[in-house]
Scaffold this active site. Structure first.
Site, PDB file in Angstrom:
ATOM      1  N   HIS A  68      17.821 -23.040 116.712  1.00 10.89           N
ATOM      2  CA  HIS A  68      18.522 -22.455 118.142  1.00 10.89           C
ATOM      3  C   HIS A  68      19.715 -23.240 118.579  1.00 10.89           C
ATOM      4  O   HIS A  68      20.734 -22.829 119.015  1.00 10.89           O
ATOM      5  CB  HIS A  68      17.515 -21.922 118.954  1.00 10.89           C
ATOM      6  CG  HIS A  68      16.791 -21.028 118.495  1.00 10.89           C
ATOM      7  ND1 HIS A  68      15.459 -20.969 118.160  1.00 10.89           N
ATOM      8  CD2 HIS A  68      17.008 -19.451 118.588  1.00 10.89           C
ATOM      9  CE1 HIS A  68      15.080 -19.648 117.715  1.00 10.89           C
ATOM     10  NE2 HIS A  68      15.945 -19.080 118.278  1.00 10.89           N
TER      11      HIS A  68
ATOM     12  N   ARG B 112      19.354 -12.793 123.281  1.00 15.81           N
ATOM     13  CA  ARG B 112      18.218 -13.328 123.194  1.00 15.81           C
ATOM     14  C   ARG B 112      17.738 -13.666 124.609  1.00 15.81           C
ATOM     15  O   ARG B 112      18.111 -14.730 125.301  1.00 15.81           O
ATOM     16  CB  ARG B 112      18.502 -14.648 122.475  1.00 15.81           C
ATOM     17  CG  ARG B 112      18.657 -14.314 121.148  1.00 15.81           C
ATOM     18  CD  ARG B 112      18.958 -15.938 120.450  1.00 15.81           C
ATOM     19  NE  ARG B 112      18.429 -15.798 118.836  1.00 15.81           N
ATOM     20  CZ  ARG B 112      19.542 -15.762 118.168  1.00 15.81           C
ATOM     21  NH1 ARG B 112      20.706 -15.676 118.453  1.00 15.81           N
ATOM     22  NH2 ARG B 112      19.357 -15.843 116.632  1.00 15.81           N
TER      23      ARG B 112
ATOM     24  N   ARG C  12      16.740  -8.173 123.215  1.00 12.46           N
ATOM     25  CA  ARG C  12      15.160  -8.456 122.811  1.00 12.46           C
ATOM     26  C   ARG C  12      14.285  -8.938 124.059  1.00 12.46           C
ATOM     27  O   ARG C  12      14.688  -9.766 124.654  1.00 12.46           O
ATOM     28  CB  ARG C  12      15.547  -9.508 121.748  1.00 12.46           C
ATOM     29  CG  ARG C  12      14.149  -9.958 121.266  1.00 12.46           C
ATOM     30  CD  ARG C  12      14.339 -11.046 120.322  1.00 12.46           C
ATOM     31  NE  ARG C  12      14.588 -12.229 120.648  1.00 12.46           N
ATOM     32  CZ  ARG C  12      15.167 -13.387 119.416  1.00 12.46           C
ATOM     33  NH1 ARG C  12      15.034 -13.054 118.285  1.00 12.46           N
ATOM     34  NH2 ARG C  12      15.386 -14.536 120.336  1.00 12.46           N
TER      35      ARG C  12
ATOM     36  N   ASN D 258      16.083 -15.352 110.188  1.00 13.31           N
ATOM     37  CA  ASN D 258      16.176 -16.679 110.347  1.00 13.31           C
ATOM     38  C   ASN D 258      14.382 -16.965 110.290  1.00 13.31           C
ATOM     39  O   ASN D 258      13.899 -18.180 109.814  1.00 13.31           O
ATOM     40  CB  ASN D 258      16.531 -17.058 111.798  1.00 13.31           C
ATOM     41  CG  ASN D 258      17.953 -16.664 112.265  1.00 13.31           C
ATOM     42  OD1 ASN D 258      18.617 -16.680 110.987  1.00 13.31           O
ATOM     43  ND2 ASN D 258      18.280 -16.550 113.409  1.00 13.31           N
ATOM     44  N   ASP D 259      13.578 -16.229 110.805  1.00 14.17           N
ATOM     45  CA  ASP D 259      12.226 -16.531 110.857  1.00 14.17           C
ATOM     46  C   ASP D 259      11.778 -15.829 109.611  1.00 14.17           C
ATOM     47  O   ASP D 259      10.656 -16.227 108.920  1.00 14.17           O
ATOM     48  CB  ASP D 259      11.582 -15.841 112.144  1.00 14.17           C
ATOM     49  CG  ASP D 259      11.768 -16.522 113.272  1.00 14.17           C
ATOM     50  OD1 ASP D 259      11.345 -17.737 113.079  1.00 14.17           O
ATOM     51  OD2 ASP D 259      11.709 -16.046 114.395  1.00 14.17           O
TER      52      ASP D 259
ATOM     53  N   ARG E 277      11.896 -23.906 109.890  1.00 11.64           N
ATOM     54  CA  ARG E 277      13.417 -23.698 109.625  1.00 11.64           C
ATOM     55  C   ARG E 277      14.224 -24.892 110.406  1.00 11.64           C
ATOM     56  O   ARG E 277      15.321 -25.157 110.302  1.00 11.64           O
ATOM     57  CB  ARG E 277      13.842 -22.618 110.341  1.00 11.64           C
ATOM     58  CG  ARG E 277      13.826 -22.353 111.727  1.00 11.64           C
ATOM     59  CD  ARG E 277      13.874 -20.894 112.274  1.00 11.64           C
ATOM     60  NE  ARG E 277      14.820 -20.453 113.228  1.00 11.64           N
ATOM     61  CZ  ARG E 277      15.044 -19.536 113.960  1.00 11.64           C
ATOM     62  NH1 ARG E 277      14.270 -18.286 113.743  1.00 11.64           N
ATOM     63  NH2 ARG E 277      15.896 -19.349 114.847  1.00 11.64           N
TER      64      ARG E 277
END
Ligand code: PEP
Ligand code: MG
Length: 600
Positions: free
Chosen positions: A212, A323, A359, A481-482, A492
């Site tokens: 992040h 986010r 989200r 990403n996940d 990651r």
């Protein structure tokens, strides 16, 4: 791979002196900077500045202490919540400490006696009071030492904050503007405070290109390199380093000629950017349409509502991922409904009617919020995070959903649930949403009754069952990403296994393809908001695989649009077909790069 290259073998090429070290890490955010190091290695206590003051200044320092004390009392008062007795008891005890009739006068006495700044006086007095309590050997008194440190730690933070204004902060240290932050790792909440701090670069020993901190650095256009092992051991505060974000390189103790070479590269890059300004301006206005007329939608990923404006300026057609957890990370307590409503409304109104996908809280793992800190997990990445946390903490979830619903009355706000693993979770989340809608309806509070609801596809199980999930939602957004992390079983943020973390891995591509196909079959929009969507090379492949909606960091909207406008969808489809027959990620990347080169 991270390699430390000795100066000697590179000296003749780059003209380094023998002390030079060039460390290789992972490119996280492009750009070249040369500047002094600000080294952060968890040494919070040592970082409190100490300097002498005049007797007249002592009055000022006492005034500052008094104000910080008052602010801390107010903050603690707000945290006292009758519903949680244990917590309230602790906070009430801390409140008493902040009015202690013996300790506070002792701080004052020491300030006027020693004539040094109030922060160092406070640090000294707290340390000695805590040490005295611990020396008693009594368990109860030793525990009070922790309370003293905690209560006056808050006063210290308030003192430093008042002194440094809006400066960025990692741990208890304020980051001086103009420096390159060097640390083992920093939390996303700390990264958030760096946005307007004036730092010019970030180099971390840990982390990967999709951690992040890297995502935020790209979004704020701060050059960054992750996974630079051994860097902390080589630098001290103030050392000059060169950071090349695009090549993922940090050069320590560079020779003068290397500095001037990199400086002139940095200058020519920014000149190039300036000369591209007219082209960029035209791109921002132009539609994301291929040569053969296929229309793509490019939206932006943001972390705070302020960034919505950047997104609009870069030509994003809405926000594809907000986010929301960063609002929670920015404060010590859970933001209330009004605070959240104001933040979501601001984002929606900034986008003038364009869609804004918010989200719901994706807390946990690297983005731990206060409410989760007491629950220590063996495998946080596989644990109590995102929708799992929200379904356990229905009150927190419902508050957020109410705020989102209320903000939906002001524009095209869409709600997206993160980390959905199965249909049961989705149904439970939809149930809470219905309850929140019911509450607002009963109270005659306006909201968009046709609010669109979607999910993130970021767990392999969800990609495999995307056909089932698609029946219950209005849209799905692939979080690569996940998805890559969980498909490849590779953290990651772990630089050591970063070679396995590759969006072109065939296993990942198959899951992406399944999700796109499930969306097409169910007539449900599929988008991608993982970093894979923001790289022109992978976006070319995704177009060929049938994806039409992309969301990325605002700064990446124009590079992706430039690619879209110069290629034909027919070529993208052909390239994707060939790419999906290959098994080595390296070969897939090469094939795509070569196809794109034919357009230059
Ligand atoms: C993702 O996982 O791809 C995603 C977009 O979410 P985050 O990076 O916040 O985990
Ligand atoms: Mg994710």
């Amino acid at each position: 791979m991270i390699r430390r290259i000795d100066a000697v073998c590179k000296a003749h090429f780059l003209g380094y002196s023998l002390g030079v070290r060039k460390l290789e890490g992972l490119s996280a955010s492009p750009g070249i900077v040369v500047g002094p190091v600000f080294r952060y290695a968890d040494e919070a206590a040592a970082s409190i500045p100490r300097y002498e003051i005049s007797p007249r200044d002592a009055d000022l320092h006492w005034g500052r202490f008094d104000a910080a004390l008052e602010k801390s009392r107010r903050e603690i008062g707000l945290l006292i919540d009758g519903r949680n007795k244990e917590q309230s008891d602790i906070l009430e005890a801390q409140l008493l400490m902040l009015t202690d009739p013996e300790f506070i006068p002792q701080v004052r006495e020491e300030l006027y006696r020693a004539l040094v700044n109030i922060e160092s006086v406070l640090q000294l007095k707290v340390e000695s009071a805590a040490a005295m309590l611990r020396a008693t050997g009594d368990t109860y008194l030793s525990e009070r030492a922790v309370d003293i440190e905690d209560a006056f730690g808050r006063v210290m933070v308030n003192l430093l904050q008042a002194e440094n204004g809006a400066m960025g902060k990692v741990g208890a240290r304020f980051v001086p503007p103009g420096t390159i932050l060097v640390a083992r790792n920093i939390r996303p909440s700390e990264a958030l405070s760096l946005r307007d701090s004036g730092i010019v670069g970030i180099a971390l020993e840990e982390g990967g290109a999709t951690s992040h901190v890297a995502i935020l650095a790209r979004s704020w256009k701060i050059p960054a390199v992750m996974g630079v092992r051994g860097l902390l051991d080589l630098v001290s505060d103030g050392d000059e380093v060169i950071l090349d974000g695009a090549d993922g390189v940090v050069i320590v103790e560079p020779a003068g000629d290397a500095v001037s070479r990199y400086r002139s590269r940095a200058t020519s890059e920014s000149r190039l950017k300036a000369s591209e300004a007219a082209v960029r301006a035209a791109l921002i206005e132009a539609p994301a349409e291929t040569l053969d007329g296929a229309r793509m939608t490019l939206r932006a990923n943001i972390a705070v509502s302020d960034e919505a404006l950047d997104a609009k300026l870069e030509g994003a057609e809405g926000i594809g991922l907000f986010r929301s957890e960063f609002l929670f990370l920015a404060s010590d307590s859970l933001p209330d409904e009004e605070t959240q409503y104001a933040e979501y409304r601001r984002a929606v109104e900034s986008m003038d009617g364009a869609p804004v996908v918010i989200r719901t809280l994706d807390a946990g793992a690297d983005k731990l919020i206060d409410d989760q800190k007491d629950y220590v997990e063996k495998n946080p990445l596989l644990g109590w995070r995102a929708i799992r946390y929200c379904l356990d903490r229905r009150d927190v979830f419902r508050t957020q959903l109410r705020a989102l619903l209320r903000a939906s009355a002001h524009g095209d706000l869409r709600v997206m649930f993160p980390m959905i693993a199965n249909l049961g979770e989705l149904e439970a989340a939809l149930c809470v949403l219905d309850e929140a809608k019911g509450e607002l309806s009963n109270a005659n509070v306006p909201f968009n009754r046709k609010l669109k609801v979607g999910i993130m596809i970021e767990i392999p199980a969800a990609a495999v069952c995307a056909d089932q999930l698609a029946k219950k939602v209005d849209f799905m957004s692939i979080g690569t990403n996940d998805l890559i992390q969980y498909t490849m079983a590779v953290d990651r943020e772990n630089a050591r296994v970063a070679h396995l973390y590759d969006c072109f891995n065939p296993a990942v591509l198959r899951l992406v393809r399944m999700t796109i196909a499930a969306g097409i079959d169910a007539r449900v929009d599929v988008s991608m908001c993982g970093e894979m969507a923001g790289d022109p090379v992978s976006a070319f492949l995704l177009m060929g695989m049938g994806l039409r909606n992309f969301s990325m960091s605002p700064a990446l909207v124009t590079p992706v649009k430039e690619m879209v406008r110069k290629v034909s969808l027919r070529d993208a489809i052909e390239a994707a077909q060939s790419a999906l027959e290959l098994s080595a990620p390296r070969e897939i990347r090469k094939l795509l790069q070569e196809r794109l080169k034919t357009y230059e």
